[in-house]
Write a protein that holds these residues in place. Structure first.
Motif, PDB file in Angstrom:
ATOM      1  N   LYS A  60       0.833  -1.201   0.000  1.00  0.00           N
ATOM      2  CA  LYS A  60       0.000   0.000   0.000  1.00  0.00           C
ATOM      3  C   LYS A  60       0.870   1.255   0.000  1.00  0.00           C
ATOM      4  N   ARG A  63       2.373   1.745  -3.465  1.00  0.00           N
ATOM      5  CA  ARG A  63       1.414   2.308  -4.420  1.00  0.00           C
ATOM      6  C   ARG A  63       1.178   3.796  -4.187  1.00  0.00           C
ATOM      7  N   CYS A  85      -0.834  -8.804  -5.005  1.00  0.00           N
ATOM      8  CA  CYS A  85      -1.603  -7.726  -5.630  1.00  0.00           C
ATOM      9  C   CYS A  85      -2.959  -8.237  -6.108  1.00  0.00           C
ATOM     10  N   VAL A  90      -5.458  -5.279  -6.741  1.00  0.00           N
ATOM     11  CA  VAL A  90      -4.652  -4.190  -7.299  1.00  0.00           C
ATOM     12  C   VAL A  90      -4.025  -4.641  -8.611  1.00  0.00           C
ATOM     13  N   SER A  94      -0.102  -1.095 -11.742  1.00  0.00           N
ATOM     14  CA  SER A  94      -0.231   0.122 -10.941  1.00  0.00           C
ATOM     15  C   SER A  94       0.355  -0.052  -9.547  1.00  0.00           C
ATOM     16  N   ALA A  95       0.969  -1.208  -9.292  1.00  0.00           N
ATOM     17  CA  ALA A  95       1.538  -1.467  -7.963  1.00  0.00           C
ATOM     18  C   ALA A  95       2.752  -0.599  -7.692  1.00  0.00           C
TER      19      ALA A  95
END
Length: 292
Positions: A60, A63, A85, A90, A94-95
């Protein structure tokens, strides 16, 4: 299948790779082209920690742009991130924010990242190991300890050598190691993220157990490639005493060091942890190792 390379010093050599088919494919293909007979003997497996809360918090923070760099030290680390992810809903692309740089220890890890759409900003050119990455790591250009400029996320195995984190910390970076996966005896009994092993693949290398390795002595020379310190430990625990004349090759210095600590020095050490580097080390072992 690619044609066998002429003049290879591996013709007639039986090579045992202590990996699962998915991890051994490139190495097995190279050695087969060099004339070796390849067999697999999986010894370790990987699974998530029983509690993934710390890993989830780190992802988190990644990101949200809290880190200047994220380091991937193995294909297994990449796989763990992809699976985690997915569990968190997620998209893997985009991680890692575009402003966060990505480092990979070696070519295999770099390829795994590129396969999921992530570009690598730094990979050591010579020594493709954690040590090589530390030696090629840039000095911090910023001095803002409250921002993201000095922060590095280091997802890794529970058994990871702390040397990389220590070296980067010594340069002035703020390193956050986090356990992304645990190394366990094969097969894993927890929440795994590696492909299941369902017997020998059609037309692929034979898969051995340690018991079969000890009982099935091939005609001609035999070598084992040890691809990590944890694999070296498990191999020597399960397959000692070694059949006479067995050659041992280490994928790198850290594995070779562990073998020496365990009283079984390597007959050769690969200069590069690549299929071609392993093939070269095997040729050296054949030419200089025991003949009986």
């Amino acid at each position: 299948m690619a044609a066998r390379k002429p003049g290879s010093g591996l013709a007639g050599l039986t090579v045992v790779l202590p990996r699962t088919p998915d991890r051994a494919a490139a190495m097995a293909a190279e050695l087969g082209q060099q004339g070796a007979n390849v067999a697999l003997m999986p010894l370790i497996d990987f699974q998530f920690p029983a509690d993934t809360a710390e890993l989830d918090r780190a992802l988190k923070a990644l990101r949200s742009g809290r880190f200047a760099w994220v380091i991937f030290t193995s294909v297994t680390t990449v796989r763990a991130m992809v699976r985690r992810c997915a569990a968190l809903g997620v998209p893997v692309t985009s991680a890692v924010p575009s402003a966060t740089c990505i480092a990979a220890v070696g070519a295999g890890t770099r390829q795994a990242l590129e396969d999921i759409g992530l570009d690598v900003d730094l990979m050591p050119e010579g020594d493709q190991s954690a040590r090589g990455l530390a030696e090629s790591w840039p000095h911090p250009s910023g001095t803002d300890p409250e921002g993201r400029g000095l922060r590095i996320l280091l997802p890794q195995a529970d058994l990871a050598d702390p040397a990389l984190a220590a070296a980067l910390t010594g340069l002035g970076w703020e390193v956050r190691p986090v356990t992304a996966y645990c190394t366990v005896d094969f097969p894993a009994t927890g929440v795994r993220f590696t492909p299941a092993l369902e017997g020998s693949p059609a037309g692929g290398p034979r898969i051995l157990t340690p018991q079969e390795f000890l009982a099935d002595i091939p005609k001609g020379p035999r070598a084992v490639v040890l691809t990590s310190p944890s694999i070296a430990k498990r191999f020597l625990q399960q397959c000692s005493p070694l059949p006479q004349g067995t050659l041992l090759v280490a994928i790198g210095d850290s594995t070779a060091g562990r073998m020496a600590e365990l009283g079984q020095p390597a007959h050769a050490v690969a200069e590069h942890p690549t299929p071609a580097g392993i093939a070269q080390a095997l040729a050296v072992a054949v030419s200089t190792g025991p003949s009986t």
